[in-house]
Design a protein around this motif. Structure first.
Motif, PDB file in Angstrom:
ATOM      1  N   THR A  58      49.793  98.292  40.889  1.00  0.00           N
ATOM      2  CA  THR A  58      50.168  99.585  41.491  1.00  0.00           C
ATOM      3  C   THR A  58      50.293 100.671  40.431  1.00  0.00           C
ATOM      4  OG1 THR A  58      52.522  98.954  41.426  1.00  0.00           O
ATOM      5  CG2 THR A  58      51.334  98.583  43.495  1.00  0.00           C
ATOM      6  N   PRO A  61      45.435 103.415  37.571  1.00  0.00           N
ATOM      7  CA  PRO A  61      44.758 104.525  38.243  1.00  0.00           C
ATOM      8  C   PRO A  61      43.347 104.140  38.678  1.00  0.00           C
ATOM      9  CG  PRO A  61      44.504 104.774  35.889  1.00  0.00           C
ATOM     10  CD  PRO A  61      45.322 103.517  36.102  1.00  0.00           C
ATOM     11  N   GLU A  62      42.699 105.028  39.413  1.00  0.00           N
ATOM     12  CA  GLU A  62      41.272 104.857  39.681  1.00  0.00           C
ATOM     13  C   GLU A  62      40.502 104.970  38.369  1.00  0.00           C
ATOM     14  OE1 GLU A  62      40.170 107.747  42.558  1.00  0.00           O
ATOM     15  OE2 GLU A  62      41.109 106.681  44.223  1.00  0.00           O
ATOM     16  N   CYS A  89      47.954  99.860  46.352  1.00  0.00           N
ATOM     17  CA  CYS A  89      47.285 100.252  45.105  1.00  0.00           C
ATOM     18  C   CYS A  89      46.268 101.364  45.296  1.00  0.00           C
ATOM     19  CB  CYS A  89      46.572  99.035  44.501  1.00  0.00           C
ATOM     20  SG  CYS A  89      47.675  97.709  44.003  1.00  0.00           S
ATOM     21  N   LYS A  90      46.011 102.082  44.205  1.00  0.00           N
ATOM     22  CA  LYS A  90      44.919 103.064  44.185  1.00  0.00           C
ATOM     23  C   LYS A  90      43.565 102.354  44.130  1.00  0.00           C
ATOM     24  CE  LYS A  90      47.726 106.513  41.749  1.00  0.00           C
ATOM     25  NZ  LYS A  90      48.928 105.658  41.544  1.00  0.00           N
ATOM     26  N   ASN A 105      36.749  99.765  40.085  1.00  0.00           N
ATOM     27  CA  ASN A 105      37.851 100.126  40.988  1.00  0.00           C
ATOM     28  C   ASN A 105      38.143  99.052  42.030  1.00  0.00           C
ATOM     29  OD1 ASN A 105      38.368 102.778  39.877  1.00  0.00           O
ATOM     30  ND2 ASN A 105      36.430 103.400  40.813  1.00  0.00           N
TER      31      ASN A 105
END
Length: 231
Positions: A58, A61-62, A89-90, A105
């Motif tokens: 979490t 980042p992307e 999550c992202k 990602n």
């Protein structure tokens, strides 16, 4: 009815399942040049790992490379665990399927019924591979299997992480990753629920850094930026 226990000297004995190494699933290929020009992060965890993974993922980042995870967990829980993380999550988080092309990602959680490996694709890129072979270190999925697979194929473009867990699964694999040129992080004792797996990996010399859980996400971001762009 189950098989009755063996009796030795008038006393029943309990048979213990053999403790296989990663050799039972795939051979080690030391000295092989990295086939992949794609950065991959591989993570192993066990006891306490579900919450450690939640905290780590979490915080990411992307823009991250593909992340593959072997968490010791019964097969009836891995799909729902991945779905829960996906909602938080992202990054996209999913239970890994066989023969998926790795995407940036995206986080791939090993299903509880199979080892998770990497394999080279017919063209560009890397793919997942599921293997329902024998447990390794009495675990399936096994961290050693995932780490060896990454050492064989990704080498210096890999980042390895070992988190909280009981036992020593992943210690040999992390040493193999380091020998293949990967960069490795172990969770520190203070932030672990059980320090067994990181402790063994550190003792074998496989970790470049030992970090508290809260520092690992930021370090992964920095390390990923130093490695090849994603496909």
């Amino acid at each position: 009815m189950g098989t009755p226990p063996k009796v030795v000297n008038g006393k029943p004995t309990i048979e213990v399942a053999p403790c296989h190494s990663a050799d039972v699933i795939l051979a080690r290929q030391p000295g092989r040049s990295s086939l992949a020009q794609q950065t991959v992060i591989v993570i192993g965890s066990s006891t306490g790992g579900t919450e450690a993974l939640r905290a780590l993922l979490t915080a990411l980042p992307e823009g991250m490379p593909p992340i593959l995870i072997a968490q010791h967990m019964p097969e009836m829980f891995t799909k729902s665990f991945a779905a829960r993380l996906d909602s938080l999550c992202k990054l996209a988080v999913k239970e890994a399927e066989d023969n998926e092309r790795l995407q940036a990602n995206t986080v791939y959680i090993a299903p509880g019924h199979s080892h998770l490996l990497l394999k080279a694709g017919p063209s560009v890129g890397l793919f997942t591979s599921l293997n329902a072979g024998p447990p390794v270190n009495r675990h399936r999925p096994s961290v050693d299997v995932l780490f060896r697979s990454a050492a064989n194929l990704v080498g210096k473009n890999c980042i390895g992480v070992i988190l909280t867990g009981m036992g020593r699964d992943g210690a040999n694999g992390m040493a193999e990753l380091k020998q293949a040129g990967a960069y490795n992080i172990a969770q520190d004792e203070a932030s672990c629920v059980v320090f067994g797996m990181p402790k063994e990996a550190i003792a074998q010399g496989g970790a470049h850094e030992v970090l508290p859980l809260t520092a690992i996400a930021g370090r992964l971001v920095a390390l990923a930026q130093q490695r090849p762009p994603q496909l």
